[in-house]
Design an enzyme around this catalytic site. Structure first.
Site, mmCIF file in Angstrom:
data_model
loop_
_atom_site.group_PDB
_atom_site.id
_atom_site.type_symbol
_atom_site.label_atom_id
_atom_site.label_comp_id
_atom_site.label_asym_id
_atom_site.label_seq_id
_atom_site.Cartn_x
_atom_site.Cartn_y
_atom_site.Cartn_z
ATOM 1 N N ASP A 200 0.832 -1.196 0.000
ATOM 2 C CA ASP A 200 0.000 0.000 0.000
ATOM 3 C C ASP A 200 0.872 1.254 0.000
ATOM 4 O O ASP A 200 2.036 1.216 0.425
ATOM 5 C CB ASP A 200 -0.881 0.036 1.258
ATOM 6 C CG ASP A 200 -2.174 -0.743 1.071
ATOM 7 O OD1 ASP A 200 -2.493 -1.074 -0.072
ATOM 8 O OD2 ASP A 200 -2.846 -1.006 2.084
ATOM 9 N N LYS A 222 -1.248 0.671 -8.367
ATOM 10 C CA LYS A 222 -1.001 0.605 -9.803
ATOM 11 C C LYS A 222 -1.447 -0.716 -10.433
ATOM 12 O O LYS A 222 -1.150 -0.991 -11.584
ATOM 13 C CB LYS A 222 0.483 0.848 -10.084
ATOM 14 C CG LYS A 222 0.936 2.248 -9.698
ATOM 15 C CD LYS A 222 2.394 2.488 -10.021
ATOM 16 C CE LYS A 222 2.815 3.906 -9.645
ATOM 17 N NZ LYS A 222 4.240 4.157 -9.941
#
Length: 411
Positions: A200, A222
């Site tokens: 994270d 992403k």
């Protein structure tokens, strides 16, 4: 003995008779390991320390309340001689030699037939360190070597991969509030053993730089989402990598279960038949205020603290927080993910009875090198956030504890 090093061996003492002579400090230190090994421990001593006596009272050892007598070592597999009587120690040592009982002597190691190593444990591994030169025994150096090896195994700086017992799966690891030193020992070790780390944004990023080159690091922000929601995509990535036989760490900021969606990920993994380990982390809700000098509770000031998410405003129909009730509490209120909503939160608290003069502190990027603290009140916090350009991540603390100084009194 000075010319030949001791031969290291692990004794399996489960159910086997072990005799300990003397109930003092040496016995107090050595007995727990013998009990843990499952030995049938017989203590021979007229007296014992309170801790040793408690072991006897609990039935963990059998205590014979008398001095050593010839024959006490009969049928023993192992003996620890630690009395304050040199003559008794010498006689017991001679009996052990005659009956071929491995014997440790606390008063004279050179006359013993066995030495106790400095031991430590880490995830099913016992580290035992012995000094090999009898002429230059250095117990402090031996213990320091033991500590260095065990600490390295625990925190992942000494990497010893599993080969036979390693299984694929996922570990949901709470990385703590940001400072890489505040991750748990177990979390750091699992990171060091991982094949894939899905991290994270709020996880301790500095830890990622320490990973071996072969480890695949994936930024959760992403992951291609496509037709999936963000969390679904993360769940799928965890499952796919684990199904390929990889050891996966899901590195999260704070604690996986404190606004971390850890349970959602656990449910997805369980449904997919993927083994999962949850490693708690230090929540920013208590650690960040602490790092900024704010105790979330303090005698005479606050007897409770409440942690809420501020990502949804009080007037949003999706909000699950009972803001009117929170306004009536006298303790500390800790708000996570609430920087952009703090104006409306403050208005709601004041509207339901909270004093506008209630102290507020915003701690941005707590526990990191970029940490800064901005103070305000409920009446001024909205304009202060704008004026001071406070950005997420920031932990917001509301209550009188904000004004408690280092001397323990409110400012």
């Amino acid at each position: 003995m000075a010319e030949h090093p001791p031969y290291p061996v692990g004794l399996r003492l489960t159910g086997r008779r072990v005799v300990v002579l003397g109930g003092g400090q040496v016995a107090q230190r050595r007995l727990p390991a013998l009990i843990k090994a499952g030995a049938d421990v017989h203590l021979v001593s007229p007296e014992a320390t309170p801790s040793v006596e408690a072991m006897a009272d609990a039935g963990e050892i059998t205590w014979h309340r008398r001095p050593y007598a010839e024959g006490d070592l009969a049928d023993a597999w192992y003996a620890l001689i630690a009395t304050s009587d040199p003559d008794a120690n010498t006689a017991a040592s001679a009996e052990a030699e005659a009956h071929r009982v491995w014997c440790v002597r606390s008063d004279d190691a050179d006359r013993a037939t066995a030495w106790t190593p400095a031991t430590g444990h880490s995830e099913g591994v016992t580290v035992a360190v012995l000094t090999t030169d009898a002429r230059g025994r250095d117990p402090r150096h031996t213990a320091a070597v033991r500590d260095a090896v065990v600490e390295g195994l625990r925190d992942g700086t000494l990497v010893a991969p599993h080969f036979r017992t390693r299984t694929a799966g996922v570990a949901l690891v709470g990385g703590g509030p940001g400072d890489p030193d505040l991750i748990t020992v177990r979390g750091r070790r699992l990171l060091a053993e991982a094949d894939v780390v899905i991290a994270d944004r709020l996880g301790p990023r500095d830890l990622l730089a320490e990973l071996p080159p072969h480890v695949e690091v994936i930024d959760a922000a992403k992951i291609p989402y496509g037709r999936f929601m963000a969390q679904e995509a993360i769940n799928n990535a965890l499952i796919e990598h684990a199904k390929r036989g990889r050891s996966v760490v899901r590195l999260k900021g704070g604690d996986p279960y404190v606004f971390g969606r850890g349970m959602e990920e656990l449910h997805a993994l369980t449904e997919a038949g993927i083994p999962c380990t949850v490693v708690p982390g230090i929540s920013s809700s208590i650690s960040v205020p602490g790092a900024a000098g704010i105790p979330v509770t303090h005698r005479g000031v606050a007897h409770e603290f409440t942690v809420v998410s501020g990502h949804v405003a009080p007037d949003d129909e999706r909000s699950l927080v009972d803001w009117p009730s929170l306004a009536k509490l006298t303790g500390t209120l800790v708000i996570l993910m609430g920087v952009d909503k703090i104006g409306r939160i403050a208005e709601t608290l004041v509207a339901h009875g909270k004093s506008p003069d209630t102290p507020v502190a915003l701690v941005q990027e707590g526990t990191t090198s970029s940490q800064r603290r901005v103070d305000a009140t409920l009446a001024t916090v909205a304009e202060t956030v704008v004026a001071q350009d406070v950005k997420p991540p920031a932990v917001i603390v509301v209550g009188d504890v904000v004004a408690v100084g280092p001397d323990g009194t409110a400012a």
